[in-house]
Write an enzyme that holds these catalytic residues in place. Structure first.
Site, PDB file in Angstrom:
ATOM      1  N   ASP A  45       0.851  -1.196   0.000  1.00  0.00           N
ATOM      2  CA  ASP A  45       0.000   0.000   0.000  1.00  0.00           C
ATOM      3  C   ASP A  45       0.883   1.240   0.000  1.00  0.00           C
ATOM      4  OD1 ASP A  45      -2.919   1.102   0.747  1.00  0.00           O
ATOM      5  OD2 ASP A  45      -1.407   2.262   1.834  1.00  0.00           O
ATOM      6  N   TYR A  50       3.506   9.402  -0.404  1.00  0.00           N
ATOM      7  CA  TYR A  50       4.599   8.734   0.309  1.00  0.00           C
ATOM      8  C   TYR A  50       5.945   8.870  -0.415  1.00  0.00           C
ATOM      9  CZ  TYR A  50       0.530   6.366   2.428  1.00  0.00           C
ATOM     10  OH  TYR A  50      -0.674   6.073   3.028  1.00  0.00           O
ATOM     11  N   LYS A  75      -2.634   5.976  -4.249  1.00  0.00           N
ATOM     12  CA  LYS A  75      -3.681   6.965  -3.943  1.00  0.00           C
ATOM     13  C   LYS A  75      -3.297   8.308  -4.534  1.00  0.00           C
ATOM     14  CE  LYS A  75      -3.599   4.762   0.606  1.00  0.00           C
ATOM     15  NZ  LYS A  75      -2.187   4.519   0.915  1.00  0.00           N
ATOM     16  N   HIS A 108      -7.410   9.611  -1.780  1.00  0.00           N
ATOM     17  CA  HIS A 108      -6.749   9.505  -0.471  1.00  0.00           C
ATOM     18  C   HIS A 108      -7.618  10.073   0.664  1.00  0.00           C
ATOM     19  CE1 HIS A 108      -2.386   9.182   1.172  1.00  0.00           C
ATOM     20  NE2 HIS A 108      -3.238   8.965   2.145  1.00  0.00           N
TER      21      HIS A 108
HETATM   22  P1  NDP Z   1       0.768   1.292  11.914  1.00  0.00           P
HETATM   23  O1  NDP Z   1      -0.383   1.140  12.834  1.00  0.00           O
HETATM   24  O2  NDP Z   1       0.991   0.280  10.866  1.00  0.00           O
HETATM   25  O3  NDP Z   1       2.030   1.412  12.845  1.00  0.00           O
HETATM   26  C1  NDP Z   1       3.332   1.567  12.350  1.00  0.00           C
HETATM   27  C2  NDP Z   1       4.239   1.737  13.558  1.00  0.00           C
HETATM   28  O4  NDP Z   1       4.238   0.543  14.324  1.00  0.00           O
HETATM   29  C3  NDP Z   1       5.668   2.017  13.171  1.00  0.00           C
HETATM   30  O5  NDP Z   1       6.181   2.927  14.122  1.00  0.00           O
HETATM   31  C4  NDP Z   1       6.347   0.657  13.334  1.00  0.00           C
HETATM   32  O6  NDP Z   1       7.689   0.832  13.707  1.00  0.00           O
HETATM   33  C5  NDP Z   1       5.557   0.047  14.471  1.00  0.00           C
HETATM   34  N1  NDP Z   1       5.477  -1.415  14.373  1.00  0.00           N
HETATM   35  C6  NDP Z   1       5.144  -2.147  13.292  1.00  0.00           C
HETATM   36  N2  NDP Z   1       5.132  -3.454  13.577  1.00  0.00           N
HETATM   37  C7  NDP Z   1       5.458  -3.567  14.880  1.00  0.00           C
HETATM   38  C8  NDP Z   1       5.619  -4.654  15.758  1.00  0.00           C
HETATM   39  N3  NDP Z   1       5.425  -5.905  15.350  1.00  0.00           N
HETATM   40  N4  NDP Z   1       5.989  -4.401  17.054  1.00  0.00           N
HETATM   41  C9  NDP Z   1       6.194  -3.136  17.476  1.00  0.00           C
HETATM   42  N5  NDP Z   1       6.045  -2.044  16.684  1.00  0.00           N
HETATM   43  C10 NDP Z   1       5.689  -2.259  15.393  1.00  0.00           C
HETATM   44  O7  NDP Z   1       0.661   2.776  11.290  1.00  0.00           O
HETATM   45  P2  NDP Z   1       0.767   3.436   9.845  1.00  0.00           P
HETATM   46  O8  NDP Z   1       0.345   4.827  10.017  1.00  0.00           O
HETATM   47  O9  NDP Z   1       2.059   3.217   9.210  1.00  0.00           O
HETATM   48  O10 NDP Z   1      -0.353   2.693   8.991  1.00  0.00           O
HETATM   49  C11 NDP Z   1      -0.099   1.565   8.178  1.00  0.00           C
HETATM   50  C12 NDP Z   1      -0.244   1.898   6.715  1.00  0.00           C
HETATM   51  O11 NDP Z   1      -1.545   2.440   6.449  1.00  0.00           O
HETATM   52  C13 NDP Z   1       0.695   3.007   6.217  1.00  0.00           C
HETATM   53  O12 NDP Z   1       2.011   2.565   6.061  1.00  0.00           O
HETATM   54  C14 NDP Z   1      -0.002   3.403   4.952  1.00  0.00           C
HETATM   55  O13 NDP Z   1       0.271   2.469   3.930  1.00  0.00           O
HETATM   56  C15 NDP Z   1      -1.451   3.351   5.359  1.00  0.00           C
HETATM   57  N6  NDP Z   1      -1.962   4.674   5.797  1.00  0.00           N
HETATM   58  C16 NDP Z   1      -2.984   5.225   5.070  1.00  0.00           C
HETATM   59  C17 NDP Z   1      -3.500   6.452   5.415  1.00  0.00           C
HETATM   60  C18 NDP Z   1      -4.614   7.023   4.627  1.00  0.00           C
HETATM   61  O14 NDP Z   1      -4.934   8.204   4.830  1.00  0.00           O
HETATM   62  N7  NDP Z   1      -5.212   6.290   3.718  1.00  0.00           N
HETATM   63  C19 NDP Z   1      -2.975   7.231   6.561  1.00  0.00           C
HETATM   64  C20 NDP Z   1      -1.913   6.546   7.259  1.00  0.00           C
HETATM   65  C21 NDP Z   1      -1.453   5.315   6.902  1.00  0.00           C
HETATM   66  P3  NDP Z   1       8.892   0.158  12.832  1.00  0.00           P
HETATM   67  O15 NDP Z   1       8.743   0.663  11.428  1.00  0.00           O
HETATM   68  O16 NDP Z   1      10.114   0.662  13.523  1.00  0.00           O
HETATM   69  O17 NDP Z   1       8.703  -1.321  12.953  1.00  0.00           O
END
Ligand code: NDP
Length: 273
Positions: A45, A50, A75, A108
């Site tokens: 995604d 991004y 998006k 988006h």
């Molecule tokens: P998430 O809820 O996926 O959380 C990501 C965070 O969690 C990062 O800091 C990551 O750190 C940490 N993390 C991931 N896996 C673990 C684990 N197993 N244990 C501990 N910490 C963990 O948030 P996002 O905001 O990134 O959302 C996911 C995706 O959704 C985005 O990447 C994007 O593709 C999409 N999105 C879409 C939006 C929209 O408006 N349509 C808005 C925001 C996001 P680390 O990287 O250090 O592991």
């Protein structure tokens, strides 16, 4: 093990669990997506915002997978609403990804103050006809945005990707989406790691010998959400995909449901322009 596949309202199949790449920098994006593919992820995604579509596309080209084996969502950003602008923005994403077609293109945010999302959707409907994108959907749409869209268009969005995690379960919107055969996709599915130490979640995780992140991802899968956790760490990428060998009981699902306060981490879509 592979992610289960979900059938969309246009008949296409989409892996239920994928990788989100928001805030994955260009310098690590190619390697990260390649690692994810090796682990078994078959869905990525991304978004124009991004700034890593080209890297996602490069990783897919390098993977050696047949194009149909991987599902890519992108998006268009908020400054590209409008019929002509949206068509151009989609073409630009397709060009940057450079993998032939995009599996799913989303609006988006609805940006209700611009009040152009219906016009933008009409551009999406037309691009769908060309085959440049195979499915179309929306993101961050409240029920009232969807009602307006559905009343003025022919194609029902295949998905609605919204902020969704145990603290914001979106029960009412999930119900509305389901009634209209729109799949709900969870962004920030882990709540951006803000409540991984919640004692109720920790207790469930310990009783199952799993991590809290795995428990939350499992909760999404059992609610039938599409889910796209982001990690830029290879071990956590693998951990987040290792969720197909256990199940939460109804009792455990019920405990997680008590965490729902319908509280957002990010902006309310009505306030985003
Ligand atoms: P998430 O809820 O996926 O959380 C990501 C965070 O969690 C990062 O800091 C990551 O750190 C940490 N993390 C991931 N896996 C673990 C684990 N197993 N244990 C501990 N910490 C963990 O948030 P996002 O905001 O990134 O959302 C996911 C995706 O959704 C985005 O990447 C994007 O593709 C999409 N999105 C879409 C939006 C929209 O408006 N349509 C808005 C925001 C996001 P680390 O990287 O250090 O592991």
């Amino acid at each position: 093990m592979a992610s289960p596949l979900v059938t969309l309202n246009d008949g296409r199949l989409m892996p239920q669990l994928g990788l989100g790449v928001y805030k994955v920098n260009q310098d690590i994006a190619v390697q990260l997506v390649q690692t994810a593919i090796e682990i078994g992820y078959r869905r990525v995604d991304t978004a124009a915002l991004y700034d890593n579509e080209a890297e996602v596309g490069a990783a897919i080209r390098k993977s050696g997978l047949d194009r149909e084996e991987i599902f890519v969502t992108s998006k268009i950003w908020n400054d590209r609403h409008g019929y002509r602008e949206a068509k151009e923005a989609i073409q630009e994403s397709v060009n940057r990804l450079n993998i032939g077609y995009v599996d799913m293109m989303l609006i988006h945010w609805p940006c209700p103050k611009q009040d152009k999302f219906v016009e933008t959707w009409h551009a999406f409907e037309e691009v769908l006809e060309t085959g440049l994108v195979k499915s179309i959907g929306v993101s961050n749409f409240h029920q009232h945005h969807l009602e307006k869209l559905l009343a003025a268009s022919n194609v029902v969005p295949a998905i609605n990707q919204v902020e969704l995690h145990p603290q914001l379960a979106q029960n009412s919107l999930r119900h509305f989406n389901k009634q209209h055969n729109i799949k709900t996709e969870a962004w920030a599915p882990l709540g951006r790691a803000k409540f991984l130490e919640n004692p109720l979640l920790v207790e469930i995780a310990q009783s199952l010998g799993k991590s809290v992140a795995q428990v939350i991802i499992r909760w999404h899968l059992q609610l039938q959400n599409l889910v796209i956790p982001k990690s830029s760490n290879p071990d956590r990428l693998a951990e987040n995909f290792d969720v197909f060998d256990f199940e939460l009981s109804q009792h455990q699902m019920g405990i997680i449901a008590t965490l729902n306060t319908e509280t957002r981490i990010a902006t309310n879509p009505d306030d985003m322009n």
